[in-house]
Motif scaffolding. Structure first.
Motif, short mmCIF file in Angstrom:
data_model
loop_
_atom_site.label_atom_id
_atom_site.label_comp_id
_atom_site.label_asym_id
_atom_site.label_seq_id
_atom_site.Cartn_x
_atom_site.Cartn_y
_atom_site.Cartn_z
N LEU A 207 16.78 5.53 -29.47
CA LEU A 207 16.11 6.93 -28.12
C LEU A 207 15.86 7.50 -28.65
CD1 LEU A 207 16.68 7.58 -25.11
CD2 LEU A 207 18.64 8.48 -26.07
N SER A 208 16.48 8.09 -30.52
CA SER A 208 15.97 9.97 -30.79
C SER A 208 13.82 9.44 -31.01
CB SER A 208 16.63 9.53 -31.97
OG SER A 208 17.84 10.03 -31.44
N LYS A 209 14.04 8.19 -31.38
CA LYS A 209 12.48 8.35 -31.73
C LYS A 209 11.04 7.66 -30.28
CE LYS A 209 12.76 5.25 -36.11
NZ LYS A 209 12.26 4.62 -36.62
N GLN A 210 12.06 7.48 -29.16
CA GLN A 210 11.18 7.77 -27.50
C GLN A 210 11.19 9.11 -26.95
OE1 GLN A 210 14.25 5.27 -25.42
NE2 GLN A 210 13.89 2.88 -26.17
N LEU A 211 12.21 9.60 -27.49
CA LEU A 211 12.37 11.43 -26.88
C LEU A 211 11.23 12.01 -28.03
CD1 LEU A 211 16.09 12.38 -27.06
CD2 LEU A 211 14.39 11.75 -24.95
N GLN B 221 16.33 25.54 -23.58
CA GLN B 221 15.44 24.87 -22.87
C GLN B 221 15.63 23.05 -23.33
OE1 GLN B 221 11.74 27.00 -23.15
NE2 GLN B 221 10.68 25.04 -22.05
N ILE B 222 15.36 23.21 -24.63
CA ILE B 222 14.73 21.86 -24.97
C ILE B 222 16.60 21.29 -24.32
CG2 ILE B 222 15.20 20.29 -27.04
CD1 ILE B 222 13.30 22.17 -28.20
N SER B 223 16.90 21.77 -24.72
CA SER B 223 18.81 20.73 -23.97
C SER B 223 18.67 20.37 -22.35
CB SER B 223 20.20 21.76 -24.61
OG SER B 223 20.28 21.95 -25.46
N GLU B 224 17.96 21.42 -21.94
CA GLU B 224 18.13 21.13 -20.12
C GLU B 224 16.85 19.97 -19.68
OE1 GLU B 224 16.50 24.51 -18.44
OE2 GLU B 224 18.82 25.72 -18.68
N LEU B 225 15.70 19.70 -21.08
CA LEU B 225 15.11 18.60 -20.79
C LEU B 225 15.23 17.57 -21.76
CD1 LEU B 225 12.24 17.62 -19.89
CD2 LEU B 225 11.42 18.16 -22.35
N LEU B 226 16.53 17.48 -21.92
CA LEU B 226 17.22 16.06 -22.90
C LEU B 226 18.26 15.97 -21.83
CD1 LEU B 226 17.18 17.16 -26.51
CD2 LEU B 226 16.10 15.52 -25.74
N GLY B 227 18.78 16.72 -21.32
CA GLY B 227 20.01 16.47 -19.72
C GLY B 227 18.95 15.00 -18.83
N LYS B 228 17.71 16.19 -18.62
CA LYS B 228 17.48 15.01 -17.29
C LYS B 228 16.80 13.90 -18.11
CE LYS B 228 16.12 19.78 -15.05
NZ LYS B 228 14.41 20.49 -15.29
N LEU B 229 16.51 13.30 -19.01
CA LEU B 229 14.96 12.73 -19.65
C LEU B 229 16.75 11.16 -20.34
CD1 LEU B 229 13.54 13.87 -22.61
CD2 LEU B 229 12.76 12.34 -20.43
N ILE B 230 17.83 11.80 -20.70
CA ILE B 230 19.33 10.91 -20.41
C ILE B 230 18.58 9.89 -19.34
CG2 ILE B 230 20.99 10.60 -21.00
CD1 ILE B 230 19.99 11.47 -23.00
N GLY B 231 18.38 8.26 -19.82
CA GLY B 231 18.50 7.18 -18.82
C GLY B 231 16.79 7.31 -18.19
N GLY B 232 16.05 7.98 -18.56
CA GLY B 232 15.23 7.74 -18.25
C GLY B 232 14.25 7.19 -19.22
N THR B 233 13.81 6.78 -20.41
CA THR B 233 13.00 6.54 -21.29
C THR B 233 12.96 5.45 -21.64
OG1 THR B 233 14.42 7.13 -23.41
CG2 THR B 233 12.96 8.32 -22.76
N ARG B 234 12.19 3.85 -21.83
CA ARG B 234 12.39 2.65 -22.31
C ARG B 234 10.82 2.60 -23.21
NH1 ARG B 234 13.63 -1.31 -17.77
NH2 ARG B 234 15.85 -0.24 -17.68
N ASP B 235 11.74 1.29 -24.09
CA ASP B 235 10.19 0.76 -25.17
C ASP B 235 9.97 -0.70 -24.15
OD1 ASP B 235 9.47 3.09 -26.51
OD2 ASP B 235 11.12 2.36 -28.16
N VAL B 236 8.45 -0.93 -24.04
CA VAL B 236 8.27 -2.27 -23.88
C VAL B 236 7.09 -2.75 -24.39
CG1 VAL B 236 7.22 -3.91 -22.17
CG2 VAL B 236 8.72 -1.24 -21.11
N VAL C 161 5.26 -0.08 -26.00
CA VAL C 161 4.59 1.08 -25.06
C VAL C 161 5.94 1.79 -24.35
CG1 VAL C 161 3.44 1.14 -22.46
CG2 VAL C 161 2.51 -0.45 -24.56
N LEU C 162 5.87 3.13 -23.81
CA LEU C 162 6.92 4.68 -23.88
C LEU C 162 7.03 4.54 -22.30
CD1 LEU C 162 9.37 5.83 -24.60
CD2 LEU C 162 7.60 7.66 -24.76
N LEU C 163 7.49 3.88 -21.79
CA LEU C 163 7.75 4.18 -20.15
C LEU C 163 9.18 5.35 -20.03
CD1 LEU C 163 8.76 0.68 -18.51
CD2 LEU C 163 6.09 2.01 -19.69
N VAL C 164 8.26 6.38 -19.30
CA VAL C 164 9.57 7.97 -19.04
C VAL C 164 9.29 8.18 -17.34
CG1 VAL C 164 9.92 9.83 -19.48
CG2 VAL C 164 8.54 8.27 -21.20
N TYR C 165 10.60 8.63 -17.69
CA TYR C 165 11.02 8.73 -15.57
C TYR C 165 10.51 10.13 -15.87
CZ TYR C 165 12.91 9.46 -11.00
OH TYR C 165 13.17 9.60 -10.06
N ASP C 166 9.48 10.80 -15.34
CA ASP C 166 8.99 11.88 -15.39
C ASP C 166 10.46 13.11 -14.99
OD1 ASP C 166 7.48 14.68 -15.14
OD2 ASP C 166 6.61 14.10 -13.64
#
Length: 1228
Positions: free
Chosen positions: A398-402, A453-468, A509-514
């Motif tokens: 997950l860290s690498k996806q972020l 600012q970074i922490s707020e963005l990380l909170g929104k990204l949790i569960g929103g990334t995936r490697d394909v 390939v990285l998928l990210v829920y914006d």
């Protein structure tokens, strides 16, 4: 080592030397021109026209001496010249093939007639049958026409030849010049075509790679010259001058500087540059490669490089180190500018490990005495800023996806723009660490803001990334064919799809829920649902794209180079432009068991195609090896090996290029003799030659080598006794004369090269200073000897040398501006003249060297001494002139000085005028001293004239006089007639307020007397005091007494009525007819008439475009509120009363105009009928209805202003008028 002809250019000064080796095979060669012909020319005289005439046009003289003349020549050399300009030259053969018409050659007579008619010259030709030469005598009334005619004859009668100059690559920009200026000048001057190949079409080295070292010879570019023979040689000389002036700079590098020493070297940059006594050096640093590049003047660069290397050696023995441990996050504060700050503060360097390395060790380098201060500086710097480590949420995937997402959206730049005082360091996604952190460096409040600012963005990204995982070979196909679908994924699912860079060959390939979109959901279930849908669609696209397969081909390692090709060219051709293939060769294939393999991976159809192509290439390579496997061996004498191989392998390389064979020379015989202990004479030693290639080509190469050996066996040598003073002339510029003899007779000519210390020869052959060695075939040696001795006799007669001294003070005048005077003497006497930089007798005298025939040397010396003697008669004077007067005395473009010199009887030639009067430059001391230099009588007159001018300027004053502004126009007169007449009459300048020069002439000395006077009434008068005072008196007498004021009154007028009353100024013009002037306390800023209102019809109403439109608006609805006080001034009471009455009536009439009507007609065709003849119909309607009617000239709208009933009546009358059918003419 023997001095070959190609090296001779480096040891001799050859500027202007005549060609002692004319090529008998070439058709035309111009003899050096002679500017004057004091006696008739005997064309049969061997002395006047020796057989060894110059084979090239006269070359330019030697480079100008360092002496220069800042002021230019004022005394011309008085060389005896005839009134008619004459010249003569000789051609050894004439080519008339290009002079005729319709493919037929013309005649010599026709060519001469054409030139005579075109350039208005007289041309005579005479032939010397014995010498096979034709001499041309040209006479003209001007030197310009003479030069043009001569150049035209040379171009028409000489054969076209092609010359190639191999110019160093660094000199090409200088040859071309700014915007092609230098190249154009050479082409215009000589008429020769100059071709320079494009940079990309020329390979620096034979293998196509610019991999030469600093010690190797710089690559050259072939510059091709095409044109008439003598003019081509002239262009060649001009290019060689440019090349020789641009090859004095070099570039050297100091490579592999130890990492711990590099900071100490960088810190001493100013010290290295200060060590340069003369010349310029530029130092540049390549920190990643740990190298320093020095470029500039050759000697200065060599000195700096040696000093850098010595400094490195010193530091290697004197530096010590100490290691300390600091947390990894503090390492950020010890690199870049921070490390430079530590060096500046403590004279110590600090080095840290790479960010991805696990260690926390820090090393401080320096002298033992400096290390304590270095440690203190490192600790101070390491604690100088607040550092925060922000750990990214795990697991590591997950860290690498972020991190990858932050890299894709360039989040670091976004944060830096919002928080410029915080340094942000993101981790690498490819690291092998178990956890990833973001390092933030800066002041704590700002760092905390970034963390938030970074922490707020990380909170929104949790569960929103995936490697394909999708094969990287399919990425380009998916993104190319389905780019619209990828955009639709985002629009439908709010999911971004990020593909990695192709060069990484990554299949992730990285998928990210914006998280930044406005409609983003925080629900984990919603994010998972959207990511699942996009992943399913992406997988479908991958399946539809193509099937990917891998195939391994067994290919022996020795054929890999054939598959890859030179520089990977063959492999690139196989892959093609689409680049959807991966080909791994040998060890890259990852097969540990063997390297005889090639791995191909990609789309199935492409893999099948590539496998076939690779197998075909391997098969062709095997066939080529069979065809080229023939070889033969034979022996040659050892003494001939050097000549067969050639300089730097030129001989065998030529065989390789022409016949495609490989030639190897070995000394096996000598090795065997050494092993067996036998000793033989050198003449019997053998070398083995092996030639490999196609059979036919191998046999031809063997034949050529044996033929060359046989020719060398016939070789002989002969030593000629020629004094050393003639060697440079016999060698020629850039060695061209000696090279020509070598090529013509297939010989080698060696001139001695002496050591500067003891004068002994430095060549391989032990030659004395007056000996020249010729080696080659017997016949060739005899021919070269004959021509060389004839050239020597010619040089003895025409290359005499005379040295004499002149006073150093006269050198500048002898040289002239830009060398004009000395060049003129050279041309008129046909000599070479060198002015030495050094001087004798403590600087009092300077030595001048003249080369040429005895008569020419005598003429040149007489001309130079005549100039020198005249310089002795010069005198120097100074005149004190205040700097404020300088510009006025000099005048525009120096015209003032020219007029002064002409008035004093000085020369009219600008070259001779230069330097007679010298004003100090800006910033030069003393700034008020003007220097005069020249002939005594002229200097005395100039001094007297300048003193008189300065005296008049010192008496110049500026006085002010009060003249009412209303009377300025009368005093100036039409076209300034009155003003000019007064100025010329009194010799003064009069400046009225508002003129261009009014503010530039300074303040009047009596300005204090006009402190209370309006500035618009102050007139300035400048000139001699007496004249200025007289002009002031006359100006005062011209002032008329003010007219007594008449009666006046005031009327208050509403601002909204101003434009209606004014009627575009007509009302005030009417008042002026009564002698009434009106002043306003205020005026409206905009028009009071309202704009046409928008149509009120509904959008669904039917509109007839042929029907007129009518809109009504209230007048003055947008007008300004308030009043303006009108002051009425009249000549008499009757005019005042009449004006008051008219103004009151106008106010009443304006108040009546309550409405504005806009009548818009379909077109302007009815406007002439509405206006009538000279506006008669409009005037009638105004009188009948009482409304004001304005017919527009720009559109089809008529504006009607008046009362509500009045504008309606006017509108109806207009519509009735246009509805009545018109008649062409009135009927009775």
């Amino acid at each position: 080592m023997a001095l070959s002809a190609a090296d001779l250019q480096k040891r001799h000064e050859l500027e202007g030397a005549p060609d002692p080796f004319p090529s008998l095979s070439q058709q035309s060669a111009a003899v050096p021109s002679q500017k004057t012909t004091p006696a008739p020319v005997d064309t049969e005289s061997e002395e006047a026209f020796p057989s060894l005439a110059s084979a090239a046009p006269p070359t330019n003289g030697p480079a100008n001496s360092a002496w220069g003349a800042a002021t230019g020549p004022r005394i011309k050399a008085s060389v005896n010249r005839t009134p008619v300009f004459t010249d003569s030259f000789t051609l050894s053969a004439i080519d008339l093939s290009n002079t005729g018409k319709d493919g037929k050659a013309g005649s010599l007579g026709e060519v001469i007639k054409t030139v005579m008619a075109k350039y208005k010259v007289k041309v005579e030709a005479s032939a010397n049958q014995k010498a096979r030469q034709t001499t041309f005598h040209v006479k003209a009334e001007s030197q310009k026409e003479l030069d043009k005619a001569k150049r035209s004859l040379l171009a028409l009668l000489s054969p076209n030849i092609t010359l190639v100059i191999n110019a160093p690559a660094s000199t090409i920009p200088s040859i071309i010049g700014t915007k092609g200026a230098n190249l154009k000048q050479i082409r215009d001057q000589t008429g020769v075509r100059v071709d320079i190949p494009r940079r990309e079409t020329v390979l620096p080295n034979g293998n196509g790679h610019a991999n030469y070292n600093d010690e190797e010879e710089e690559p050259t570019i072939p510059v091709t010259l095409t044109g008439p023979q003598p003019l081509a040689y002239e262009a060649q000389a001009l290019l060689n001058q440019i090349i020789s002036s641009r090859t004095s700079t070099i570039t050297q590098r100091v490579r592999d500087i130890p990492a711990h020493i590099l900071p100490f070297i960088v810190a001493r940059r100013s010290f290295f540059l200060a060590a340069v006594d003369y010349g310029t050096v530029n130092l540049t640093l390549n920190a990643p490669a740990r190298e320093i590049t020095a470029s500039g003047d050759r000697e200065a660069v060599i000195r700096v490089v040696e000093l850098i290397k010595k400094t490195i050696e010193t530091f290697q023995t004197s530096l010590t180190s100490i290691k300390i441990s600091l947390p990894k996050r503090q390492h950020r504060l010890l690199t870049g500018q921070s490390a430079e700050a530590v060096m500046a503060k403590s004279k110590c360097a600090v080095s840290v490990g790479k960010p991805e390395e696990a260690g926390d060790e820090v090393t401080v380098w320096g002298l033992s005495s400096d290390l304590p201060a270095g440690l203190a500086a490192v600790m101070e710097q390491a604690n100088s800023k607040y550092i925060h480590e922000l750990y990214l949420p795990g697991p590591i995937a997950l860290s690498k996806q972020l991190v990858a997402y932050f890299d894709y959206i360039q989040y670091g730049e976004t944060l830096k723009a919002a928080h410029p005082n915080v340094d942000i360091y993101f981790p690498s996604a490819g690291t092998s660490a178990s956890s990833l952190t973001i390092d933030l460096v800066g002041d704590k409040p700002e760092v905390d803001a970034v963390v938030k600012q970074i922490s707020e963005l990380l909170g929104k990204l949790i569960g929103g990334t995936r490697d394909v995982t999708i094969d990287w070979l399919l990425h380009r196909i998916i993104t190319g064919k389905n780019s619209k679908k990828l955009k639709q994924f985002y629009e439908a699912h709010n999911v971004h799809v990020y593909f990695p860079n192709e060069s990484l060959e990554s299949s992730t390939v990285l998928l990210v829920y914006d998280p930044l979109s406005a409609n983003a959901s925080l629900s984990p279930d919603e994010k998972k649902k959207r990511l699942d849908e996009v992943e399913k669609e992406i997988a479908k696209l991958a399946r539809d794209a193509a099937d990917v397969k891998t195939e391994k081909i067994s290919v022996e390692k020795r054929w890999h180079d054939a598959v890859v090709g030179y520089g990977g060219t063959t492999l690139n051709a196989i892959i093609g432009e689409d680049n959807t293939l991966s080909i791994k060769v040998g060890a890259e294939a990852g097969d540990a068991s063997t390297e005889d393999v090639i791995l191909v991976r990609g789309i199935s159809s492409d893999v099948d195609r590539v496998v076939k192509e690779i197998l075909k290439i391997v098969e062709d390579a095997k066939n080529d090896e069979i065809v080229n496997s023939y070889s033969t061996e034979f022996d040659i004498d050892r003494e001939y090996v050097g000549r067969i191989v050639g300089s730097h392998g030129a001989g065998v390389n030529k065989l390789r290029d022409q016949l495609g064979v490989k030639v190897d020379v070995s000394d096996d015989f000598e090795d065997k003799e050494k092993d067996s202990g036998k000793k033989k004479k050198a003449t019997h030693q053998k070398s083995k030659v092996k030639i490999t290639g196609r059979k036919e080509n191998v046999e031809e190469a063997k034949k050529r080598i044996i033929t060359q050996v046989d020719r060398l066996a016939d070789e002989t040598q002969e030593i000629l006794k020629i004094p050393a003073q003639y060697h440079s002339s016999l060698i020629g510029q850039n060695g061209k004369y000696a090279i020509r003899l070598e090529e013509k007779y297939s010989v080698k000519i060696t001139f001695p090269r002496q050591s500067a210390e003891n004068g002994e020869s430095k060549t391989r052959e032990q030659l004395k200073p007056d000996e020249v060695l010729i080696k080659g075939g017997k016949k060739g040696v005899a021919g070269a000897k004959s021509e060389l001795l004839e050239a020597y006799e010619f040089e003895k007669e025409n290359n005499n040398v005379l040295k004499f001294t002149v006073p150093t003070r006269s050198v500048a005048r002898i040289l002239g501006r830009g060398g004009a005077s000395i060049n003129e003497i050279k041309d008129n006497t046909d000599t070479q003249i060198d002015v030495e930089k050094g001087s004798e007798d403590g600087g009092a005298n300077t030595t001048i060297t003249v080369r040429g025939s005895k008569e020419a040397i005598a003429a040149a010396k007489a001309a130079i001494l005549e100039i020198s003697e005249q310089v002795v008669e010069e005198v120097f004077e100074t005149v004190t002139v205040e700097s404020k007067f300088h510009r006025g005395i000099i005048g525009a473009g120096g015209q003032g000085l020219k007029d002064i010199i002409a008035k004093c009887g000085g020369p009219s030639d600008p070259k001779l005028q230069a330097g007679l009067i010298r004003f100090p430059r800006q910033g030069e001391e003393p700034f008020d001293e003007v220097r005069l230099r020249g002939e005594a009588k002229l200097v005395a007159k100039l001094k007297s004239e300048l003193e008189e001018i300065v005296a008049n300027l010192r008496d110049r004053v500026i006085l002010a006089v009060e003249i009412p502004a209303a009377q300025h126009r009368v005093l100036i007169g039409r076209g300034g007639h009155n003003l000019n007449e007064l100025q010329n009459k009194l010799n003064v300048q009069i400046q009225f307020p508002g003129s261009r020069s009014y503010g530039q002439i300074g303040e009047p000395e009596n300005i204090a007397d006009f402190a209370d006077v309006d500035a618009a009434n102050i007139v300035k008068v400048t000139g001699p005091r007496a004249a200025v005072e007289k002009a002031v008196t006359e100006l005062k007498g011209s002032v008329k007494a003010p007219v007594p004021e008449g009666p006046s009154s005031t009327i208050t007028v509403p601002l909204k009525y101003h434009h209606a009353i004014s009627n575009q100024g007509q009302f005030f013009r009417t008042l002026r007819n009564f002698g009434v002037q009106v002043d306003h306390s205020a005026q409206p800023a905009k028009q009071s008439t309202p704009a046409r209102p928008a149509p009120s019809a509904r959008i669904d109403d039917e509109v007839n475009p042929n029907e007129p439109e009518w809109e009504v608006a209230e007048n003055y609805q947008d007008a300004e509120e308030g009043d303006s006080v009108w002051t009425i001034k009249a000549r008499d009471q009757a005019g005042l009363e009449k004006a008051e009455k008219l103004i009151k009536e106008a106010i009443g009439n304006a108040a009546r105009l309550s409405h504005v009507g806009f009548l818009t007609l379909p077109d302007r065709s009815a406007f002439p009928r509405i206006v009538g003849s000279k506006g008669a119909n409009v005037a009638r309607l105004r009188n009948e209805t009482g409304a004001d009617i304005t017919v527009s000239r720009e559109n089809s709208t008529i504006v009607i202003i008046g009362g509500e009933n009045e504008i309606v009546a006017a509108k109806d009358a207009i519509l009735k008028m246009i509805s009545t059918p018109g008649r062409g003419r009135r009927q009775d």
